[in-house]
Design a protein around this motif. Structure first.
Motif, PDB file in Angstrom:
ATOM      1  N   TYR A   1      49.913  20.196  59.173  1.00 11.01           N
ATOM      2  CA  TYR A   1      50.919  21.010  59.075  1.00 11.01           C
ATOM      3  C   TYR A   1      50.504  22.439  58.226  1.00 11.01           C
ATOM      4  O   TYR A   1      51.004  23.438  58.299  1.00 11.01           O
ATOM      5  CB  TYR A   1      52.315  20.539  58.455  1.00 11.01           C
ATOM      6  CG  TYR A   1      53.305  20.276  59.580  1.00 11.01           C
ATOM      7  CD1 TYR A   1      54.333  21.041  59.917  1.00 11.01           C
ATOM      8  CD2 TYR A   1      53.205  19.037  60.047  1.00 11.01           C
ATOM      9  CE1 TYR A   1      55.424  20.412  60.743  1.00 11.01           C
ATOM     10  CE2 TYR A   1      53.994  18.383  61.232  1.00 11.01           C
ATOM     11  CZ  TYR A   1      55.046  19.226  61.535  1.00 11.01           C
ATOM     12  OH  TYR A   1      55.784  18.828  62.348  1.00 11.01           O
TER      13      TYR A   1
ATOM     14  N   SER B   1      52.009  27.521  61.731  1.00 13.09           N
ATOM     15  CA  SER B   1      52.827  28.546  61.063  1.00 13.09           C
ATOM     16  C   SER B   1      54.303  28.578  61.561  1.00 13.09           C
ATOM     17  O   SER B   1      54.626  27.549  62.503  1.00 13.09           O
ATOM     18  CB  SER B   1      52.115  29.867  61.442  1.00 13.09           C
ATOM     19  OG  SER B   1      52.135  29.955  62.856  1.00 13.09           O
ATOM     20  N   GLN B   2      55.136  29.293  60.942  1.00 12.13           N
ATOM     21  CA  GLN B   2      56.370  29.245  61.072  1.00 12.13           C
ATOM     22  C   GLN B   2      56.636  29.592  62.804  1.00 12.13           C
ATOM     23  O   GLN B   2      57.525  29.382  63.500  1.00 12.13           O
ATOM     24  CB  GLN B   2      57.237  30.225  60.355  1.00 12.13           C
ATOM     25  CG  GLN B   2      58.935  30.237  60.654  1.00 12.13           C
ATOM     26  CD  GLN B   2      59.506  28.802  60.454  1.00 12.13           C
ATOM     27  OE1 GLN B   2      59.251  28.286  59.481  1.00 12.13           O
ATOM     28  NE2 GLN B   2      60.404  28.437  61.372  1.00 12.13           N
ATOM     29  N   GLU B   3      55.777  30.631  63.131  1.00  8.87           N
ATOM     30  CA  GLU B   3      55.753  31.178  64.652  1.00  8.87           C
ATOM     31  C   GLU B   3      55.542  30.133  65.607  1.00  8.87           C
ATOM     32  O   GLU B   3      56.107  29.958  66.652  1.00  8.87           O
ATOM     33  CB  GLU B   3      54.536  32.331  64.721  1.00  8.87           C
ATOM     34  CG  GLU B   3      55.010  33.670  63.871  1.00  8.87           C
ATOM     35  CD  GLU B   3      54.691  33.674  62.433  1.00  8.87           C
ATOM     36  OE1 GLU B   3      54.057  32.609  61.836  1.00  8.87           O
ATOM     37  OE2 GLU B   3      55.414  34.601  61.868  1.00  8.87           O
TER      38      GLU B   3
ATOM     39  N   LEU C   1      56.235  26.912  64.996  1.00  4.62           N
ATOM     40  CA  LEU C   1      57.570  26.045  65.060  1.00  4.62           C
ATOM     41  C   LEU C   1      58.480  26.836  66.042  1.00  4.62           C
ATOM     42  O   LEU C   1      59.500  26.058  66.435  1.00  4.62           O
ATOM     43  CB  LEU C   1      57.955  25.872  63.801  1.00  4.62           C
ATOM     44  CG  LEU C   1      57.510  24.397  63.074  1.00  4.62           C
ATOM     45  CD1 LEU C   1      56.180  24.504  62.720  1.00  4.62           C
ATOM     46  CD2 LEU C   1      58.236  24.144  61.772  1.00  4.62           C
ATOM     47  N   ASP C   2      58.415  28.166  65.998  1.00  2.00           N
ATOM     48  CA  ASP C   2      59.517  28.798  66.813  1.00  2.00           C
ATOM     49  C   ASP C   2      59.130  29.384  68.155  1.00  2.00           C
ATOM     50  O   ASP C   2      59.872  30.163  68.760  1.00  2.00           O
ATOM     51  CB  ASP C   2      59.848  29.976  65.739  1.00  2.00           C
ATOM     52  CG  ASP C   2      60.708  29.765  64.572  1.00  2.00           C
ATOM     53  OD1 ASP C   2      61.305  28.413  64.406  1.00  2.00           O
ATOM     54  OD2 ASP C   2      60.571  30.502  63.719  1.00  2.00           O
TER      55      ASP C   2
ATOM     56  N   ARG D   1      60.481  21.182  68.063  1.00  2.00           N
ATOM     57  CA  ARG D   1      60.172  20.788  66.268  1.00  2.00           C
ATOM     58  C   ARG D   1      60.072  19.287  66.073  1.00  2.00           C
ATOM     59  O   ARG D   1      59.229  18.822  65.566  1.00  2.00           O
ATOM     60  CB  ARG D   1      61.076  21.649  65.431  1.00  2.00           C
ATOM     61  CG  ARG D   1      60.709  23.288  65.380  1.00  2.00           C
ATOM     62  CD  ARG D   1      61.393  23.832  64.303  1.00  2.00           C
ATOM     63  NE  ARG D   1      62.790  24.027  64.811  1.00  2.00           N
ATOM     64  CZ  ARG D   1      63.486  24.975  65.548  1.00  2.00           C
ATOM     65  NH1 ARG D   1      62.575  25.962  65.602  1.00  2.00           N
ATOM     66  NH2 ARG D   1      64.818  24.992  65.704  1.00  2.00           N
TER      67      ARG D   1
ATOM     68  N   LYS E   1      62.708  24.947  58.114  1.00  2.00           N
ATOM     69  CA  LYS E   1      61.520  25.927  58.061  1.00  2.00           C
ATOM     70  C   LYS E   1      60.155  25.128  57.990  1.00  2.00           C
ATOM     71  O   LYS E   1      60.209  24.011  57.836  1.00  2.00           O
ATOM     72  CB  LYS E   1      61.584  26.988  57.147  1.00  2.00           C
ATOM     73  CG  LYS E   1      63.053  27.815  57.419  1.00  2.00           C
ATOM     74  CD  LYS E   1      62.823  28.761  58.542  1.00  2.00           C
ATOM     75  CE  LYS E   1      64.067  29.402  58.882  1.00  2.00           C
ATOM     76  NZ  LYS E   1      63.861  30.459  59.964  1.00  2.00           N
ATOM     77  N   ILE E   2      59.018  25.634  58.095  1.00  2.00           N
ATOM     78  CA  ILE E   2      57.643  25.061  57.931  1.00  2.00           C
ATOM     79  C   ILE E   2      57.593  24.577  56.725  1.00  2.00           C
ATOM     80  O   ILE E   2      57.075  23.349  56.397  1.00  2.00           O
ATOM     81  CB  ILE E   2      56.562  25.926  58.271  1.00  2.00           C
ATOM     82  CG1 ILE E   2      55.064  25.096  57.861  1.00  2.00           C
ATOM     83  CG2 ILE E   2      56.701  27.334  57.327  1.00  2.00           C
ATOM     84  CD1 ILE E   2      55.114  24.493  58.960  1.00  2.00           C
ATOM     85  N   THR E   3      58.291  25.139  55.519  1.00  2.00           N
ATOM     86  CA  THR E   3      58.166  24.584  54.111  1.00  2.00           C
ATOM     87  C   THR E   3      58.880  23.302  53.965  1.00  2.00           C
ATOM     88  O   THR E   3      58.586  22.600  53.172  1.00  2.00           O
ATOM     89  CB  THR E   3      58.552  25.878  53.174  1.00  2.00           C
ATOM     90  OG1 THR E   3      59.885  26.254  53.626  1.00  2.00           O
ATOM     91  CG2 THR E   3      57.523  26.967  52.940  1.00  2.00           C
TER      92      THR E   3
ATOM     93  N   TYR F   1      59.401  20.938  56.135  1.00  2.00           N
ATOM     94  CA  TYR F   1      58.575  20.122  56.720  1.00  2.00           C
ATOM     95  C   TYR F   1      57.358  19.445  55.569  1.00  2.00           C
ATOM     96  O   TYR F   1      57.141  18.549  55.419  1.00  2.00           O
ATOM     97  CB  TYR F   1      57.953  20.337  57.957  1.00  2.00           C
ATOM     98  CG  TYR F   1      58.839  20.501  59.135  1.00  2.00           C
ATOM     99  CD1 TYR F   1      59.378  19.085  59.839  1.00  2.00           C
ATOM    100  CD2 TYR F   1      59.498  21.588  59.806  1.00  2.00           C
ATOM    101  CE1 TYR F   1      60.022  19.058  60.674  1.00  2.00           C
ATOM    102  CE2 TYR F   1      60.199  21.686  60.706  1.00  2.00           C
ATOM    103  CZ  TYR F   1      60.586  20.388  61.228  1.00  2.00           C
ATOM    104  OH  TYR F   1      61.706  20.261  62.253  1.00  2.00           O
TER     105      TYR F   1
END
Length: 212
Positions: free
Chosen positions: A29, A33-35, A37-38, A48, A159-161, A163
């Motif tokens: 992880y 990046s957040q990108e 995951l989206d 996700r 969000k990534i944070t 996780y």
């Protein structure tokens, strides 16, 4: 091409996977990046969830090696490309199908991406049964657990944070049950680690031929 003399005198580095489920997941992880995951717009939540599930799976197959023949009949060298390919194929299948193709995802991930390295029949059968825990329709449910202890599960969508925070709170040391093994299997692992530690100490404490 480098001269042979340079290769012989050079320092050789290898990138080994970290030890433990928690470290393996965090390493994976940290590369996300957040990108990423989206990036799947058709079924973002399922993407996700299954991304986390597929990231958990290689941690299990890697760490089973510590149990020796109880984990795998033959020691296999799984690597990051197996996971990367599985994630890419997962995204393609989710975006190209109106419904989640569970059979296709399981076959491509288990029989081809990871199973392509597995030569023993019983190891392949074990691999597919392990994958079935992490890649199935029930994994999309909120109360789904990866193990009987209930410590390992897919966190709530976020969000990534979120996780990463969840991974940081996972146990530092895993019980054999998360690998689908009996507690007695830990004896094999502890004996192996003890022998390695003792042999390493003897290697560095034994006198060299010059000293004798």
């Amino acid at each position: 091409y480098f001269p042979v003399s340079i290769l012989q005198n050079g320092v050789k580095l290898t990138n080994e996977p970290p030890h433990g489920i928690k470290s393996n997941l965090m390493r994976t992880y940290n590369d996300f990046s957040q990108e990423k995951l989206d990036s799947c717009t058709t079924t973002p939540e399922a993407w996700r969830i299954l991304l986390f599930s597929l990231s958990f799976f290689p941690s299990i197959v890697q760490e089973r090696r510590q149990f020796g023949p109880l984990g795998w009949t033959i020691i296999y060298e799984f690597n990051d490309s197996d996971l990367e390919t599985s994630m890419n194929m997962l995204k393609i299948m989710l975006e190209s199908q109106s419904e989640i193709p569970w059979d296709a995802i399981t076959y491509v991930t288990g029989e081809i991406n990871y199973g392509g390295r597995v030569t023993d029949y019983w190891d392949r059968r074990c691999l597919m049964n392990i994958l079935a825990i992490y890649c199935n329709e029930s994994a999309l449910e909120d109360d789904y657990k990866f193990s009987s202890s209930g410590k390992y599960y897919i966190p709530a969508d976020g969000k990534i944070t979120d996780y990463k925070d969840f991974i940081m709170n996972l146990p530092d040391y895993e019980e054999p049950e998360v690998f689908g093994m009996h507690n007695n299997a830990n004896i094999t692992y502890q004996l192996k680690e003890s022998n390695n530690a003792i042999n390493t100490c003897l290697l560095y404490t034994s006198p060299s031929p010059r000293d004798s």
